[in-house]
Scaffold this motif. Structure first.
Motif, PDB file in Angstrom:
ATOM      1  N   HIS A 249      27.097  70.383  43.248  1.00 41.44           N
ATOM      2  CA  HIS A 249      28.507  70.268  42.872  1.00 41.44           C
ATOM      3  C   HIS A 249      29.369  71.154  43.766  1.00 41.44           C
ATOM      4  O   HIS A 249      30.431  70.735  44.256  1.00 41.44           O
ATOM      5  N   GLU A 254      32.558  66.586  43.337  1.00 46.27           N
ATOM      6  CA  GLU A 254      32.611  66.272  41.918  1.00 46.27           C
ATOM      7  C   GLU A 254      31.543  65.295  41.448  1.00 46.27           C
ATOM      8  O   GLU A 254      31.200  65.276  40.266  1.00 46.27           O
ATOM      9  N   CYS A 257      28.960  66.970  39.380  1.00 44.71           N
ATOM     10  CA  CYS A 257      29.364  67.842  38.288  1.00 44.71           C
ATOM     11  C   CYS A 257      28.417  67.667  37.100  1.00 44.71           C
ATOM     12  O   CYS A 257      28.224  66.547  36.610  1.00 44.71           O
TER      13      CYS A 257
END
Length: 284
Positions: A249, A254, A257
């Protein structure tokens, strides 16, 4: 090509013990370095248990006592044999810990020894920057369980010499395993793909798309994966997968994530098979 005659392994957990086991079975003399006598005894017990399991399944090419006789433990990196041809670092995925181990290893072994990290995601180039001879350093990413897995991901950093890569590929072949060679990048090939699939499976479970068994069965039967991504996460360890996801991440963005469900399970101590509970109940 034969395996290296003398091998050091730093860290005798599940992965380190497995690495020690496969080299010992192939004929190498292996020294496992651990933090103290208790951890060293536990590491040797893991190797002994792994050998017994392999023998019970008819997958051991030598007598278990012969392989075990080639394994010894020490309680300091400084006690590793200076004549080691190869030392594999297999400590937890903490950069500072790995850097400390690698510099300590380099201070012990001779200039011709190959030094490798079993990291599943951390930059080999960054780890190798701590060494005086980064040309002899590379990633040797083994898979859990090491004795049964057929793959070793060999990670080449910009400074890794071609002769070291060639030597290590010969050792991998001598272990009866298959190599892939990848360049140094976050998560390499295997962790990047495996974590990506695992995180999406966790998101699907979090969103109520299906239960864990159905999500896993979809990949096992629909795509012929030998194991679904949630059960695989349980075997790897939810804490390990979370640590890799957080690193990816930070480095790749993203799309890696970590889902909140993964964070919650780790905070509750639901780490998978090793804790008895993950996405599945392993206490039965």
């Amino acid at each position: 090509m034969n395996v290296p005659k003398v091998v050091g392994v730093v860290g005798g957990g599940r992965m380190g013990a497995g690495i020690a086991q496969v080299f010992a079975v192939a004929g190498a003399y292996v020294t496992i370095a651990e933090a103290d006598e208790s951890a060293a005894a536990a590491a040797l017990q893991r190797v002994e248990h792994g050998l017994a399991q392999a023998e019970a399944k008819g997958k051991l090419a030598c007598r278990p006592e012969d392989a075990l006789g080639r394994v010894q433990t020490v309680t300091s990196v400084s006690a590793l044999p200076p004549e080691a041809n190869l030392v594999v670092e297999a400590v937890p995925e903490i950069v500072e810990a790995k850097l400390a181990v690698l510099t300590a290893v380099e201070a012990v072994v001779g200039p011709e020894a190959v030094i490798a990290s079993n990291t599943s995601s951390l930059s080999i180039g960054d780890l190798g920057s701590a060494l005086e001879q980064p040309t002899r350093f590379l990633g040797m990413h083994f898979f859990n369980p090491v004795p049964a897995s057929t793959l070793v991901e060999v990670v080449r950093a910009p400074d890794t010499s071609g002769s070291v890569i060639k030597t290590v590929l010969g050792w991998v072949e001598a272990l009866g395993k298959t190599d892939i060679v990848v360049k140094d990048s976050p998560g390499f090939a295997t962790s990047r793909l495996g974590v990506s699939l695992g995180l999406e499976a966790i998101r699907m479970l979090e969103e109520g798309v299906a239960d864990a068994e159905s999500i896993d069965r979809a990949m096992e039967l629909g795509y012929r994966h030998p194991m679904g991504p949630l059960r695989s996460t349980d075997l790897v360890g939810l804490d390990v997968r979370l640590a890799i996801a957080e690193y990816l991440h930070a480095t790749l963005g993203e799309r890696f994530c970590p889902p909140q469900l993964l964070r919650d399970k780790v905070s509750r101590g639901e780490l998978g098979r090793k804790s008895g509970q993950g996405f599945y109940d392993w206490r039965q």
